[in-house]
Design a protein around this motif. Structure first.
Motif, PDB file in Angstrom:
ATOM      1  N   VAL A  45       0.819  -1.214   0.000  1.00  0.00           N
ATOM      2  CA  VAL A  45       0.000   0.000   0.000  1.00  0.00           C
ATOM      3  C   VAL A  45       0.854   1.266   0.000  1.00  0.00           C
ATOM      4  CG1 VAL A  45      -1.970  -1.109   1.087  1.00  0.00           C
ATOM      5  CG2 VAL A  45      -0.249   0.007   2.514  1.00  0.00           C
ATOM      6  N   LEU A  46       2.162   1.140   0.179  1.00  0.00           N
ATOM      7  CA  LEU A  46       3.007   2.323   0.024  1.00  0.00           C
ATOM      8  C   LEU A  46       2.797   2.932  -1.364  1.00  0.00           C
ATOM      9  CD1 LEU A  46       6.368   1.168   1.634  1.00  0.00           C
ATOM     10  CD2 LEU A  46       4.856   2.934   2.490  1.00  0.00           C
ATOM     11  N   CYS A  47       2.595   2.073  -2.352  1.00  0.00           N
ATOM     12  CA  CYS A  47       2.313   2.560  -3.704  1.00  0.00           C
ATOM     13  C   CYS A  47       0.824   2.506  -4.033  1.00  0.00           C
ATOM     14  CB  CYS A  47       3.062   1.726  -4.751  1.00  0.00           C
ATOM     15  SG  CYS A  47       4.840   1.922  -4.720  1.00  0.00           S
ATOM     16  N   ALA A  58      -2.127   2.293  -2.079  1.00  0.00           N
ATOM     17  CA  ALA A  58      -3.255   2.840  -1.314  1.00  0.00           C
ATOM     18  C   ALA A  58      -3.796   4.054  -2.047  1.00  0.00           C
ATOM     19  CB  ALA A  58      -2.803   3.233   0.083  1.00  0.00           C
ATOM     20  N   TYR A  59      -5.122   4.256  -1.954  1.00  0.00           N
ATOM     21  CA  TYR A  59      -5.719   5.405  -2.640  1.00  0.00           C
ATOM     22  C   TYR A  59      -5.177   6.699  -2.061  1.00  0.00           C
ATOM     23  CZ  TYR A  59      -8.965   9.020  -4.035  1.00  0.00           C
ATOM     24  OH  TYR A  59      -9.487  10.183  -4.517  1.00  0.00           O
ATOM     25  N   ASN A  60      -4.734   7.568  -2.937  1.00  0.00           N
ATOM     26  CA  ASN A  60      -4.286   8.897  -2.552  1.00  0.00           C
ATOM     27  C   ASN A  60      -4.617   9.822  -3.710  1.00  0.00           C
ATOM     28  OD1 ASN A  60      -2.739  11.273  -2.174  1.00  0.00           O
ATOM     29  ND2 ASN A  60      -1.370  10.179  -0.803  1.00  0.00           N
ATOM     30  N   ARG A  63      -2.055  10.896  -6.328  1.00  0.00           N
ATOM     31  CA  ARG A  63      -1.439   9.988  -7.290  1.00  0.00           C
ATOM     32  C   ARG A  63      -2.022  10.232  -8.678  1.00  0.00           C
ATOM     33  NH1 ARG A  63      -0.567   5.487  -2.859  1.00  0.00           N
ATOM     34  NH2 ARG A  63       1.474   6.306  -2.383  1.00  0.00           N
TER      35      ARG A  63
END
Lengths: 248, 253
Positions: free
Chosen positions: B114-116, B118-120, B123
């Motif tokens: 989730v470092l890459c 996970a919803y953010n 991004r």
């Protein structure tokens, strides 16, 4: 009588003309020579804002490769998250490299634009940190990398104050100024800097600006390029593609 | 000679002695202090040599292929092709020098992926993201997705097979519950010859008005408070809806 007058006149002419010329030759910046020599490398760095996913693997890799203290306020490279809210407020936070970033701080619907900005030493062609160092410990190599000589650095922090990009810190172990070296030990073995090596989206690229066929030359040809704080005339060599105007 | 020394005034002799002593000390100091302490160019050359001698910890993108060629080829054929092995497995130069003694890390826990993923919202759009709280919580990612060839556990049969970027964007948007066919009429032939037979796109404001106009009902029993309603006669009547609202990721107040 005449010979003495001739001698003195000749002496003064010599001093007045050749002195300044010799002096100028002494002080002409070697940088100009290095830049124009065709075979010399002149390193640069490229960052695509639109590709960065803010995973901060680069931050982690840099700390591992270069033995940067693990505390989250010593960085050679770091990633900032810019949140431009609808009310015009700009929120900037460094991404934590050890935990997933979330949207908890600002609700999605209050956001106008947001994106990640990876940062590192700009390795300026005209570096203010080199100018202020009182002992000559900070210098520019012939391939355009700004390095710190830890043996002569006295830890006075002038360079940390002078850097307009906040790229330097005082290493708590050595008590000397420390900063990104473009992984000088790696690039002199034709390896990529550690952050470029691990970047999962190729948001970071590195190469020789003098080469006609390097990844950096292509990066600068194919993108709309901006640098940080161009008005300061530091001539940064970290080039950003798709950089937002709010980024400071 | 003795006479000459006697003839000289005492003061001059003392001065000559002082000058001679200073000269000696100066020469001694000049010879004793090494050049590296005086010449900044030598110091810098030394600093460059020290910098170059620092140990390399990341082996580089291609080092792993020497032994792990099959895994490397598999990774390079999948969606993780742009990743270096060391992005996930960490610095591995020591492993290349002592393959049996030093083992690279194998991140198996959810917190790593989730470092890459996970919803953010910061991004890039279309980058595959999940909400870790609702996407099979507590289950390790690798139990469904092979990290060397990451794919959804079941191959998508419908639109997302080709339009993955739009599908992933829609998956974290307010329109997540809508089927693609709610708005696009898709003839079967589109799946065979996608460029000659194209799905329909809504053409008029009234299409969006079926759900979003004031006075319309609730399609499929969706919660009423989450469905924005506007007066179609006065709300942006000069434009079609999708000039302001991107239907695959509608941003509305």
């Amino acid at each position: 009588m005449n010979t003495r007058r001739d001698f003195l006149r000749g002496l003064f002419t010599l001093l007045l003309t050749h002195g300044p010329i010799a002096g100028l030759l002494q002080f002409l910046p070697s940088r100009a020579l290095a830049n124009e020599t065709a075979n010399k490398k002149w390193y640069g760095f490229g960052i695509s804002i639109d590709k960065c996913i803010g995973c901060a693997r680069c931050v982690d890799a840099c700390k591992t490769e270069n033995d940067v203290p693990k505390e989250p306020f010593f960085f050679r490279t770091w990633v900032e998250r810019y949140i431009i809210k609808k009310d015009g407020e700009v929120d900037v936070k460094a991404v934590d490299s050890r935990a997933a970033t979330g949207s908890e701080a600002v609700p999605d619907r209050a956001i106008l634009r947001n994106f990640f900005v990876p940062k590192l030493c700009n390795h300026c062609a005209n570096p203010p940190c080199v100018q202020v160092c009182p002992v000559g410990a900070t210098f520019q190599t012939e391939d355009g990398v700004v390095l710190v000589n830890a043996d002569t650095c006295v830890g006075c922090r002038y360079c940390i104050q002078a850097c307009p990009y906040g790229a330097r810190y005082l290493n708590p172990e050595t008590r000397t100024a420390d900063k990104c070296t473009f992984c000088y030990h790696r690039i002199s073995q034709d390896l990529l800097p550690a952050c470029v090596e691990v970047c999962p989206t190729q948001a970071r690229v590195f190469g020789d600006l003098n080469s006609e066929a390097s990844v950096m030359t292509r990066f600068r040809r194919m993108n709309k390029i901006h640098v940080l704080k161009p008005g300061l005339n530091t001539e940064p060599k970290v080039y950003y593609a798709d950089l937002d105007g709010e980024v400071r | 000679m003795r006479d000459l020394a006697k003839d000289l005034p005492d003061a001059l002799v003392r001065l000559l002695v002082v000058v001679a002593v200073m000269g000696c000390v100066g020469t001694l100091v000049f010879m004793l202090i090494p050049k590296s302490l005086k010449d900044v160019r030598i110091q810098r050359a030394d600093a460059i040599k020290r910098e170059q001698a620092k140990p390399v910890k990341f082996a580089g993108a291609h080092a792993c292929a020497d032994c792990h060629d099959q895994l490397y080829a598999k990774k390079n054929a999948g969606f993780h092709r742009d990743l270096s092995c060391e992005t996930c497995h960490g610095a591995s130069k020591a492993h290349t020098e002592d393959p049996a003694g030093v083992k690279p890390v194998i991140p198996k826990e959810r917190q790593f992926c989730v470092l890459c993923h996970a919803y953010n919202p910061a991004r890039p759009r279309g980058f595959p993201q999940i909400n870790p709280a609702v996407h099979n919580p507590l289950k390790p990612c690798a139990s469904c997705h092979n990290p060397h060839d990451p794919k959804p556990p079941t191959a998508p049969k419908e639109c997302s097979a080709c339009h993955g970027e739009i599908a992933r964007m829609k998956a974290v948007s307010h329109h997540v519950a809508l089927e693609c066919t709610t708005c696009h009429q898709t003839p079967q032939q589109h799946k065979l010859t996608p460029r000659t037979v194209k799905p329909s796109k809504p053409q008029v404001r009234a299409f969006c008005g079926q759900c979003h106009a004031k006075g319309t009902g609730q399609p499929n029993g969706l919660a009423a408070k989450h469905l924005p309603k506007v007066d179609m006669a006065t709300h942006g009547e000069k434009y079609v809806c999708w000039q302001c609202h991107y239907p695959h990721s509608p941003e509305v107040e």
